[in-house]
Write an enzyme that holds these catalytic residues in place. Structure first.
Site, PDB file in Angstrom:
ATOM      1  N   ALA A 144       0.827  -1.204   0.000  1.00  0.00           N
ATOM      2  CA  ALA A 144       0.000   0.000   0.000  1.00  0.00           C
ATOM      3  C   ALA A 144       0.861   1.253   0.000  1.00  0.00           C
ATOM      4  O   ALA A 144       1.843   1.334   0.721  1.00  0.00           O
ATOM      5  CB  ALA A 144      -0.897   0.003   1.247  1.00  0.00           C
ATOM      6  N   THR A 145       0.528   2.197  -0.835  1.00  0.00           N
ATOM      7  CA  THR A 145       1.169   3.510  -0.893  1.00  0.00           C
ATOM      8  C   THR A 145       0.146   4.467  -1.486  1.00  0.00           C
ATOM      9  O   THR A 145      -0.754   4.019  -2.195  1.00  0.00           O
ATOM     10  CB  THR A 145       2.392   3.513  -1.827  1.00  0.00           C
ATOM     11  N   THR A 146       0.141   5.716  -1.310  1.00  0.00           N
ATOM     12  CA  THR A 146       1.020   6.655  -0.644  1.00  0.00           C
ATOM     13  C   THR A 146       0.187   7.383   0.417  1.00  0.00           C
ATOM     14  O   THR A 146      -1.011   7.575   0.227  1.00  0.00           O
ATOM     15  CB  THR A 146       1.573   7.645  -1.683  1.00  0.00           C
TER      16      THR A 146
ATOM     17  N   ASP B  34      -4.036   7.254  -0.969  1.00  0.00           N
ATOM     18  CA  ASP B  34      -4.631   6.794  -2.220  1.00  0.00           C
ATOM     19  C   ASP B  34      -5.256   5.418  -2.003  1.00  0.00           C
ATOM     20  O   ASP B  34      -5.198   4.859  -0.914  1.00  0.00           O
ATOM     21  CB  ASP B  34      -3.588   6.761  -3.338  1.00  0.00           C
TER      22      ASP B  34
END
Length: 262
Positions: free
Chosen positions: A34-36, A56
């Site tokens: 998972a990002t950001t 996001d």
């Protein structure tokens, strides 16, 4: 770790191969990441300062999109929130345990743990994940909340060893953090109101998605918007999708007009 993962993943702990065995994919590529996440402060000392947390919705697994709708920003308790970057499954489990421990403390002691105490406890939990981080399954949260003792919003970042660092004004973590941080430096200003801070957070994520393939931008077709929350003296509040749709629409319109003029 990043260099080895890119050029010689078989040398990483947990993926080191015995001589003569067939190569296997790095552990990190088998789990969604998972990002950001971005966080920024808003308000004035006189009127009260709060914090915006935003993330996001994309999770990736290697070069594949694992999910377009993952949620990465959660309420830790009534006056704090946490955003997750890194190995999604482990990060969500840590957040759930963190939420449970804060709720348990409140029931036992009859009061909320201080914001510093919450940040210290989260750091200890991240340090406990260090063996997994050395195998490529790292968790790097971004924690923000309203400090009722000081009467202000505060932001804390962490590293994989459990190091805890208080940030000034704004910060970001995740694969798109470099691009988001550049946007925050240009767009953030002292005295922002809540609406202005939400707009800056969404635009920073928009910029990160523009240059980082692991970060998902607002999806106007599927109507998938970032998860954005504010934390003030009134508590944790998630921004509704209608408000985010309007913010995204304005950003897209402004950038489309700028492109036409160029």
């Amino acid at each position: 770790m990043e260099f080895l993962g890119a050029h010689a993943p078989e040398l990483l702990p947990g993926t080191r191969l015995a001589a003569g065995t067939a190569a296997v994919p790095p552990t990190a590529d088998l789990a969604p990441h998972a990002t950001t996440i971005v966080a920024l402060s808003f308000g004035t000392p006189e009127g009260g300062r709060g914090v915006v947390l935003a993330g996001d919705r994309r999770a990736t697994m290697g070069n594949m999109i694992a999910s377009r709708e993952i949620e990465k920003v959660f309420a830790a308790d009534e006056y704090s929130g946490v955003g997750i970057a890194g190995s999604a499954g482990i990060a969500v489990e840590i957040v759930r345990l963190f939420q449970l421990e804060l709720e348990h403390y409140e029931k036992i002691e009859g009061s909320l743990l201080s914001l510093d105490g919450k940040a210290n406890r989260l750091a200890t939990m991240i340090r406990g994940n260090l063996p997994m981080a050395l195998q490529g399954l790292a968790v790097v949260p971004l924690f923000g909340g309203y400090d009722r003792d000081r009467g202000t919003g505060r932001i804390f970042s962490f590293d994989v060893t459990g190091g805890r660092y208080e940030e000034r004004d704004h910060h970001s973590v995740g694969s798109g953090s470099v691009f988001a941080r550049g946007a925050l430096k240009k767009l953030w200003r002292a005295g922002l109101d809540a609406d202005g801070a939400v707009s800056v957070a969404v635009e920073a994520l928009y910029d990160a998605a523009d240059d980082d393939s692991a970060t998902g931008g607002p999806d106007t077709v599927r109507r998938i918007w970032p998860v954005v929350a504010t934390v003030t003296a009134d508590g944790y509040h998630r921004v509704d999708d209608e408000t985010l749709a309007a913010v995204v629409g304005r950003i897209v319109a402004e950038r489309s007009e700028g492109s036409r003029r160029a």
